[in-house]
Scaffold this motif. Structure first.
Motif, mmCIF file in Angstrom:
data_model
loop_
_atom_site.group_PDB
_atom_site.id
_atom_site.type_symbol
_atom_site.label_atom_id
_atom_site.label_comp_id
_atom_site.label_asym_id
_atom_site.label_seq_id
_atom_site.Cartn_x
_atom_site.Cartn_y
_atom_site.Cartn_z
ATOM 1 N N PRO A 1 0.839 -1.208 0.000
ATOM 2 C CA PRO A 1 0.000 0.000 0.000
ATOM 3 C C PRO A 1 0.869 1.251 0.000
ATOM 4 N N LYS A 2 0.370 2.250 -0.682
ATOM 5 C CA LYS A 2 1.096 3.518 -0.732
ATOM 6 C C LYS A 2 0.923 4.233 0.606
ATOM 7 N N ALA A 3 1.996 4.805 1.078
ATOM 8 C CA ALA A 3 1.940 5.540 2.345
ATOM 9 C C ALA A 3 1.247 6.869 2.102
ATOM 10 N N SER A 4 0.135 7.068 2.793
ATOM 11 C CA SER A 4 -0.562 8.331 2.646
ATOM 12 C C SER A 4 0.001 9.319 3.668
ATOM 13 N N PRO A 5 0.075 10.576 3.293
ATOM 14 C CA PRO A 5 0.621 11.558 4.249
ATOM 15 C C PRO A 5 -0.321 11.692 5.450
ATOM 16 N N ALA A 6 0.282 11.894 6.587
ATOM 17 C CA ALA A 6 -0.506 12.058 7.817
ATOM 18 C C ALA A 6 -1.276 13.374 7.744
ATOM 19 N N PRO A 7 -2.505 13.387 8.241
ATOM 20 C CA PRO A 7 -3.254 14.646 8.208
ATOM 21 C C PRO A 7 -2.597 15.680 9.113
ATOM 22 N N ALA A 8 -2.709 16.904 8.706
ATOM 23 C CA ALA A 8 -2.120 17.994 9.480
ATOM 24 C C ALA A 8 -2.860 18.112 10.811
#
Length: 80
Positions: free
Chosen positions: A17-24
């Motif tokens: 799975p692609k690493a999604s950026p953490a929400p701000a």
């Protein structure tokens, strides 16, 4: 059909799975926010209640350890 596998690995491994950026993170509330002022007021009131209750307890968990004072006699009435 014969599937060739290595110890611990398969020939066809599932896609990673692609690493999604953490929400701000949400910005902190302002210091003069009414909700914060209300929480501070409630905390002060709760602390005052705890302090008031502790101030009324004049003995420790062991009770009064000063000794028996009922054996002392006193003179009732006047005079020296």
């Amino acid at each position: 059909m014969l599937l060739f596998t290595l110890p611990g690995k398969a020939i066809f491994s599932p896609p990673k799975p692609k690493a999604s950026p953490a929400p701000a993170p949400a910005p902190p509330p302002a210091a003069d926010d009414p909700a914060i002022e209300e929480a501070r007021r409630k905390e002060r009131m709760a602390a005052a209640k705890r302090k008031g209750r502790a101030a009324t307890i004049l003995t420790s968990g062991l009770g009064d350890t000063t000794g028996d004072t009922s054996a002392q006699t006193t003179k009732l009435g006047g005079g020296a």
